[in-house]
Structure formats: C-alpha cells, structure tokens
Scaffold this motif. Sequence first.
Motif, PDB file in Angstrom:
ATOM      1  N   THR A  37      -8.816  13.254   8.337  1.00 37.74           N
ATOM      2  CA  THR A  37      -9.070  13.870   7.020  1.00 37.74           C
ATOM      3  C   THR A  37     -10.530  13.740   6.639  1.00 37.74           C
ATOM      4  O   THR A  37     -11.162  14.689   6.160  1.00 37.74           O
ATOM      5  N   ALA A  92     -13.198  16.789   6.190  1.00 38.44           N
ATOM      6  CA  ALA A  92     -13.887  16.984   4.908  1.00 38.44           C
ATOM      7  C   ALA A  92     -15.383  17.113   5.125  1.00 38.44           C
ATOM      8  O   ALA A  92     -16.045  17.979   4.525  1.00 38.44           O
ATOM      9  N   HIS A 146     -18.257  20.328   4.545  1.00 37.29           N
ATOM     10  CA  HIS A 146     -19.569  20.259   3.892  1.00 37.29           C
ATOM     11  C   HIS A 146     -20.657  20.818   4.785  1.00 37.29           C
ATOM     12  O   HIS A 146     -21.544  21.562   4.326  1.00 37.29           O
ATOM     13  N   ARG A 154     -21.461  10.046   8.186  1.00 40.44           N
ATOM     14  CA  ARG A 154     -20.189   9.565   7.622  1.00 40.44           C
ATOM     15  C   ARG A 154     -19.028  10.022   8.500  1.00 40.44           C
ATOM     16  O   ARG A 154     -18.093   9.280   8.762  1.00 40.44           O
ATOM     17  N   ALA A 189      -5.461  12.690  -8.340  1.00 42.33           N
ATOM     18  CA  ALA A 189      -6.222  11.648  -7.660  1.00 42.33           C
ATOM     19  C   ALA A 189      -6.800  10.743  -8.719  1.00 42.33           C
ATOM     20  O   ALA A 189      -7.374  11.197  -9.705  1.00 42.33           O
ATOM     21  N   PRO A 232      -9.222   8.904 -10.585  1.00 40.79           N
ATOM     22  CA  PRO A 232     -10.694   8.965 -10.571  1.00 40.79           C
ATOM     23  C   PRO A 232     -11.334   7.593 -10.512  1.00 40.79           C
ATOM     24  O   PRO A 232     -12.331   7.388  -9.857  1.00 40.79           O
ATOM     25  N   VAL A 256     -11.499   5.986  -7.057  1.00 39.73           N
ATOM     26  CA  VAL A 256     -12.473   6.646  -6.184  1.00 39.73           C
ATOM     27  C   VAL A 256     -13.863   6.133  -6.483  1.00 39.73           C
ATOM     28  O   VAL A 256     -14.643   5.800  -5.595  1.00 39.73           O
ATOM     29  N   ILE A 274      -7.074  21.743  -3.530  1.00 39.35           N
ATOM     30  CA  ILE A 274      -8.029  20.673  -3.211  1.00 39.35           C
ATOM     31  C   ILE A 274      -9.203  20.732  -4.179  1.00 39.35           C
ATOM     32  O   ILE A 274      -9.669  19.703  -4.698  1.00 39.35           O
ATOM     33  N   ALA A 297      -8.180  19.358  -7.493  1.00 35.41           N
ATOM     34  CA  ALA A 297      -8.040  17.910  -7.446  1.00 35.41           C
ATOM     35  C   ALA A 297      -9.410  17.244  -7.485  1.00 35.41           C
ATOM     36  O   ALA A 297      -9.620  16.243  -8.168  1.00 35.41           O
ATOM     37  N   ASN A 339     -10.824  17.444 -10.870  1.00 38.31           N
ATOM     38  CA  ASN A 339     -10.153  16.470 -11.712  1.00 38.31           C
ATOM     39  C   ASN A 339     -10.776  15.094 -11.547  1.00 38.31           C
ATOM     40  O   ASN A 339     -10.958  14.361 -12.509  1.00 38.31           O
ATOM     41  N   ILE A 340     -11.113  14.794 -10.322  1.00 42.08           N
ATOM     42  CA  ILE A 340     -11.750  13.510 -10.066  1.00 42.08           C
ATOM     43  C   ILE A 340     -13.093  13.458 -10.788  1.00 42.08           C
ATOM     44  O   ILE A 340     -13.425  12.491 -11.471  1.00 42.08           O
ATOM     45  N   LYS A 348     -12.806  13.448 -14.541  1.00 45.09           N
ATOM     46  CA  LYS A 348     -11.945  12.373 -14.997  1.00 45.09           C
ATOM     47  C   LYS A 348     -10.729  12.916 -15.741  1.00 45.09           C
ATOM     48  O   LYS A 348     -10.410  12.485 -16.840  1.00 45.09           O
ATOM     49  N   VAL A 405      -4.476  15.518  -2.076  1.00 44.51           N
ATOM     50  CA  VAL A 405      -5.183  14.497  -2.846  1.00 44.51           C
ATOM     51  C   VAL A 405      -6.148  13.737  -1.948  1.00 44.51           C
ATOM     52  O   VAL A 405      -7.300  13.475  -2.308  1.00 44.51           O
ATOM     53  N   MET A 406      -5.675  13.437  -0.751  1.00 41.65           N
ATOM     54  CA  MET A 406      -6.499  12.698   0.193  1.00 41.65           C
ATOM     55  C   MET A 406      -7.735  13.496   0.595  1.00 41.65           C
ATOM     56  O   MET A 406      -8.856  12.989   0.598  1.00 41.65           O
ATOM     57  N   LYS A 445     -10.244  13.669  -2.149  1.00 36.79           N
ATOM     58  CA  LYS A 445     -11.014  12.415  -2.259  1.00 36.79           C
ATOM     59  C   LYS A 445     -12.106  12.371  -1.195  1.00 36.79           C
ATOM     60  O   LYS A 445     -13.248  12.000  -1.472  1.00 36.79           O
ATOM     61  N   GLU A 446     -11.712  12.747   0.017  1.00 39.31           N
ATOM     62  CA  GLU A 446     -12.674  12.695   1.114  1.00 39.31           C
ATOM     63  C   GLU A 446     -13.814  13.681   0.917  1.00 39.31           C
ATOM     64  O   GLU A 446     -14.984  13.362   1.188  1.00 39.31           O
ATOM     65  N   GLN A 447     -13.483  14.848   0.459  1.00 34.11           N
ATOM     66  CA  GLN A 447     -14.541  15.830   0.227  1.00 34.11           C
ATOM     67  C   GLN A 447     -15.468  15.350  -0.889  1.00 34.11           C
ATOM     68  O   GLN A 447     -16.683  15.547  -0.831  1.00 34.11           O
ATOM     69  N   TYR A 448     -14.874  14.755  -1.871  1.00 37.37           N
ATOM     70  CA  TYR A 448     -15.678  14.216  -2.977  1.00 37.37           C
ATOM     71  C   TYR A 448     -16.641  13.142  -2.479  1.00 37.37           C
ATOM     72  O   TYR A 448     -17.832  13.140  -2.803  1.00 37.37           O
ATOM     73  N   ARG A 449     -16.107  12.280  -1.662  1.00 32.15           N
ATOM     74  CA  ARG A 449     -16.952  11.201  -1.149  1.00 32.15           C
ATOM     75  C   ARG A 449     -18.018  11.728  -0.209  1.00 32.15           C
ATOM     76  O   ARG A 449     -19.164  11.268  -0.256  1.00 32.15           O
TER      77      ARG A 449
END
Lengths: 251, 604
Positions: A29, A33, A37, A141, A200, A202, A205, B109, B112, B115-116, B119, B145-146, B149-153
């Motif tokens: 995953t 991701a 990007h 990463r 998710a 927040p 995270v 995605i 989500a 949303n992260i 907030k 959701v996973m 999160k990963e894309q956000y990070r």
Amino acid sequence: MPLSNSKVADDGSSAQPQREGQAMVDSLTKVVACYRHLASCIGGSTDSTSLRQELRQTREHAQTLAVSCRNHLTARLRDKTLSEEDRKETELQWVAFSSCLELFHADMCKVYHMGSCFSVAKKSAMVQTGLQGGATEVAARALSMPNLQEQNGEQTASMEGLDQSQLEQEIAQVDRTLEDMEMKVNVLRWTVEAKGPQYADPVSVDSASLALLSGDEEGGFCDRSQMFVLLMLCGVALVAVVLSVCVVYLA
Amino acid sequence: GNRRFYDSVVLEMQDPKTGVKSQTQRLVITTIPHAITGEDIVEWIANRFKVGAAEARAMGTMMVAFGYIYPLQDHKRLIIKPDASLYRFQTPYFWPAQQWPVEDTDYAIYLAKRNIRKKGMLELHEQEQYNNLHKWMNHKWDFIVMQAKEQYRAGKERKKPDRVVFDCQERAYWVVHRPPIIFTQQCIMRPRVKSSVSIGALVKYSTTYKQHDPFLYPCLPSNPWLTDDVTYWQLNMQNIENPTKMRVERWTFSFGELLSDPRGRDDFRLFLKKEFSGENLAFWEACEDLKWGTAATMKEKAQQIYKTFLARGAPRWINIDGKTMEITVKGLSHPHRYVLDAAQTHIYMLMKKDSYGRYLKSPVFKETQKKAVAPEPHNFRLRRPSLSPIILRQQEEEQKAKLAASGPVDITQLCRFTAPVPHLAVYTGICENQSTASPGLMTLPNSAACPSPISVAIDSTPASERRFDSGGTASSHFPSIAESAETSVSEESQPPPPKSRVALSLSRLLRRGCNAPSVFASLSPKCAVTAGGGRVQPLGEPLAQPQPKRIANFFQIKVDIPPECRIYPIDSEDEEEESSGTARGGVKEIICPWESVTKHDGAG
C-alpha cells in the motif's frame, strides 16, 4: 520499515504469518501510494531522467512485493487448517491486496501512456505545473531507504524505449495476475466486511508523522497552549506572592 | 471538443516564446511559479486561432471545464474570467482521458485524505458522497482508509510548495469529475419510493376496484356488449332516480369518485343543501366550468364567480384562508383559465376532509344506499319466457290463417310507432337447418349458420322497399343484391290481384304492432335465406313450403298486401309515394324493424 497496524492480533505463534501478511500488504500500500505521487509528476515541470528512474525503481519494488504477497496469501487461503477468524483476516488482506494491485495497474497504464507522450530524452515540451522540487524523498519512502542517490546520468532515447517496453510487459504481467486472482481464488470480495473505522483518524496520523515532519504548524499546538496556560497561572501566582510581600513590607 | 486537440493546444501554450506568459503566485508562506492570468489565456487563444474575444473566452472556458487548466481562486467555478484571475496548468496525470474512467475508489480515497487533512470537516456534498461510498464500497473500506493514510504521508515527504500544488491539482480534478452542484446530487440521492410501497398501492387499488371492472367480474345484470341487453346502461344512466348498488359503492372509494359521477354529485349536492353549505360545491363546479369552458366567456365567468363567491358580502360566500384569497384576488386582475385553481383546491380539500366524511354517514346517503338497485344477473336460459319460438310460430300461423280467412285486409307493415327492439332480432329464434331449404332459395354465400338478422333482412329486402339513404347500413353489396332481388322479384313474382286499400283500424294496427316483436322473434337468424339473387316466395303457396314460410314470415306478412292496399297510418306522403310504385306489382315491403322511419320509396 513496515508500519504496525493496530488491527493485528497480539496472540501467539499463529499470529506470526498473519502479521507477515498484513505487513506485506501494508508495504505494498505504501509503495503504491508513493508511486501515485511520482506518477503525478510526469509531464510536469519536474519531469526528468531521475524521476523516470525513481518511477522504475519504485515499480520494480512494488512488483516484487506483489509477488511475495500473493504467494503468501494464496498459501494461507489454501490452508485448510486455518481457523475461521484467521480466514476472515486473510480474506480482508486479500481484498486489500487486490484493490492495491488494481490501483497500481491503473497507475502503470497511465505512466506508460504519458511516458510515450512526454519523452525526457527527446526533450518534448513539458507542462508548467508549478512544481519545483523533485520527488526523491517520496521514492526514498517507497523503497524504504533513508537516502536515495539522485541519478545524474542522461537517459537516451533507446534506454527510454527499453524502459517503456519493460513497463508494457510488467503491465501485462500484473494484468494476468489480477485475472488469475479473480478466477482462481475463491474470495468473494463484496462479502468481506471491513473492520476499520469509516473515517481515518486524523490525530493518529499526525502523531505518527510528527517525527518525519519539520516545522509543521499543525502539530503540537495543543501542548503549547497547555504550557502557556500553566505558565500564565504560575506567573499570576508569583505576582500575587510578590504583591502580598510588598503589602506586608509597606504595612 | 476533441481531447487530443486540447492536449496539443495546452502544449503549445507552454512555449516559452510563443506560449502564455507565466508569473509567480505569491502565497503567505511561499511562492509558486507558473501562474497565468485569464486575460492572457484569452488573448493567446484569440491570437492563435484568429477568433474573436467571445469565442476565445468560450474556448478557454472549455479548457477549464475539461480540466486542462484550473483556477487558483474561486476553484469551484470552472470558467475563464478574462481578467487578472490566476490559473495554472493541470498536470498530465489529471488530464481527462477516455480510456481511464474516473474511479469511485479514487474518489473515496481522496475524500478520506481530505478528511484527514481537514480533521473531519468535509463539505456537505462531500460528506454525503463519502457516506454513500462507504455504504457500497464497504468491503474495500479498510484498504481505502489505509491507502488514504499512505498517500497523505507520502505527500508530506514533498516540499511544502509542491504539496500545495499537488493538493490544488487533485482538488481541481475532483471538481471537474465530481462537481459539487447540490441540485444534481440531490437528484441522484433523492429518496425513491420503495417498490414495496408502490406495489402496495397497486394492490390496494386492484382490490378496491376489481369487482367494478367488467373484464374481471360480470356486471349486473349483464354486459350489453355480450348479451345485447341494454338494461345495464339504462340502470346506470346519469339522472336515474335510484342508482345501482355497485355505483353507490364506488362513491365510497374516494371523494373524486363521488364528484365525477353525476348522480353522486347530485346526491352530495342534496346533502350539502341540507347542511346549508352548498356554496362550496357550487363554487367548485363554477371553477370547473371556468377551466374547461370556452375562452370567450372566461373573463365574464371569472368576474361572476368572484361576485358570487369571493367578494366580501357575496351572496354565496365561501370560506377560504387569507393567503389563498389574496393570491386569487390578485390573479383576478388578469384572469385566465386557472386563476381560481388555488381557491378551488382549497375548497376541494375542505369538502374532502370535512363534508365527504359526514356525507357518508348522513341519512341522505344511507337512504340512497337503501334504495339502491341490485339487479339480478341476466338469465340466459329464460331470455324471453313468453316468447318461446314454438309458441311464436304457432301464433304466426294462426295469424296467417286469420288473414287468409279475413281477406286482404291489412297492413303487415310494422306500425311505425312500434319501438324497435333490436336485441330480440338478434337472439330470438333459432336457426333453421339449412338442409331443408327449398331448392328455390339460395343461401347467402357468406352467411354463417345463423346470419345476422341485418344481413338477413336487408339481403332479402328488395331494393324498392329499402331505404339506403338513411346511411346506416348501406354498403356496396347491398345495391347489387337489391337490384338482383328486384329483378328476380319482378321477374318471378306473380302479379298479385289488385286490391283496394283497406283502412286499418287502429286496434288492429296496435295488435299488429304488438305482435311485431313476436314476428321479429321468429324471424331473425334465418339460415336458408334468400341470397342476393334470391326471391321471396309469394304467398301463393304458404303451406306448401314450410321453410320459406318461415323465412319469409317476416316478409310474407307484407307480401300479402300489394302496395296499393297497404295502409300507412300516419303519413299521406307515403301513400303518394307508394302509389307511384304500384306499377311494380308484387313488390315486397320490407321494413327493418330497427328502422323507426319506414318510408317506402317506389323508385327503389
């Protein structure tokens, strides 16, 4: 570094392969991701040889992960001695894995198409997208390597051509894998119930990535305000003490 | 427009020399290059394609609408503003492409992730979409959701300005492909009626109305189309004193049913009169008249209604609420067909909710219900108990004998005042077996075992006696039959002895008239009927051939009397006509029983 997942059960030996599976899915995953990007930079102002290299490396890593993940999960699913709970877990992982792979497949197709439109070697016109920096950190990463050397070599047209054909092959391969998974593995995807939350979280995270971030204004705000209030109170208390002393002195 | 075309146009715009001028966007914390102004875009397009400013603007808007360029301010409006508003080129990854459909998974995605970042503060339409997706993509939700999160990070790995740019790019992409227009989303997510509810309504309707459906249940006494018995229609006439039970039952189904049945409306009117609230119904009816009436009198009607019902101190003032009254009065300044709709609906609802219920419990209604007729079902066996064909034949023979005995008396013609009873003609009498038909008579080539009486009668009627100008039964083959009948008749029939016309006494006429039904009864489906060229046996040998007698029973009676002897009870005109046709001789007068006017034309 695979991320720990709160869902993973904390019991004995049977949990080990379960956790392995989860870890693999998590890795995949993450890589997918990052690949997205990177893919979004193609044809833009930061498109370069290094970006294409990073893309290739990320892709290859994803492929290896996918293969091992698939092997592991299919072995688990074929295992008749698996308990009901474990089976459900594995099926969840399977759904996550197949969705991941589909996403990856879509991105690969896009990269292939854009790669043929926007050639770095032929110095075709790139779109001024406003991006400035490279995406090396993202690739790092993905590959789980703290440092990634920027590729300085120039990519020739023939190299690019090779790259493209390899990409094509890999797309076909993933396609076949997906088809095999659909046909041969008897997991009804839509019957699988998600266990995680709808949203998710927040906070979790942010706290996890605090270490990675530098100078992020969003993090640590709460702590700071609390500290401030505490200081205020102390200050007020001190002032009160000083005043009372003064009064005593003067009186 | 063609996507490839826009692809190339965007690339052309990138040219550092001939492309669009780019500038730097200044944000609070950073600067981002490659911003372009709307006016520059429009100017470039106008120059490049040699088009006017308006068309250039349209093209620019197309590009924004497709997603090749996105606005940096006011990001939800996908148009080109030909001013200093800033835009930026979209990255090729987010360009519209037909080969890759926009996936809901990606949108989930994205939401989500949003949303992260925010907030948990998603916009309303986003929230709705998110919940919707969660419902039907539930099996993938952990993955979504996973991945979010990963894309956000991963995004956090990028430098701040690049992160901002990427967020803007993504947001612009979803504005194009999931537009936040509340109306369309509401349309999509509009609550639909559950099929159980709609089917329930259907079932309820069917159960209520099924016994009133003539296809499903027999209507009482009988369906006129099947039995030719019009009692049903007579019983259900508009202004009948006592309606049928079924009809009254229908009034209880709904207020609309009561109002649409004229008899029901009358009953309701009566009830309202007793309650001194008849003005409501009168107003409603006046409104209906206005709606469906002629346009010429509309204005006057509207004014009249206002004067009668709505004005202050009006003679039949109706009670409607202030708001409706206001709207109505305002509308009446420019009256049109539907100006009183609001008031009419109000009064209708008032009647429905209030008066209707009371009506159903009222003595008026109960009285009507009590007096309601419940007709017996049509008895197919005992159709005309008094008119058994055997008896009829006996009667006929008796009459014939009498006539023969009493001389050339009278008219066999039907009294024109005898009301035709058509159904008798159809169903009474039995079919004669064709095998005993006399050789002289030919059966109609296309007649069935029991031909219709119309064809029987008409086919056997000589043209001279038939009236075709009434138009009812004229058809192409009749004249020919008539002609052939005529010719054959004139050929073969013996000239009857001239007989003087005998005045027929009224009583005899009446008797004849009364017997007419019996005559018809016996006659109709005559199988061995004279064909087109057939002739009717003259009465010279009445007993020799029972068969023809039977057939010509109807006609025989007439044949007795030569035209000049016939008596026309009323119209002297006819006599004149008839006398002109006496030269014919032996002409049969056939009067179709269902033709109330029996004019004989000698000319034929």
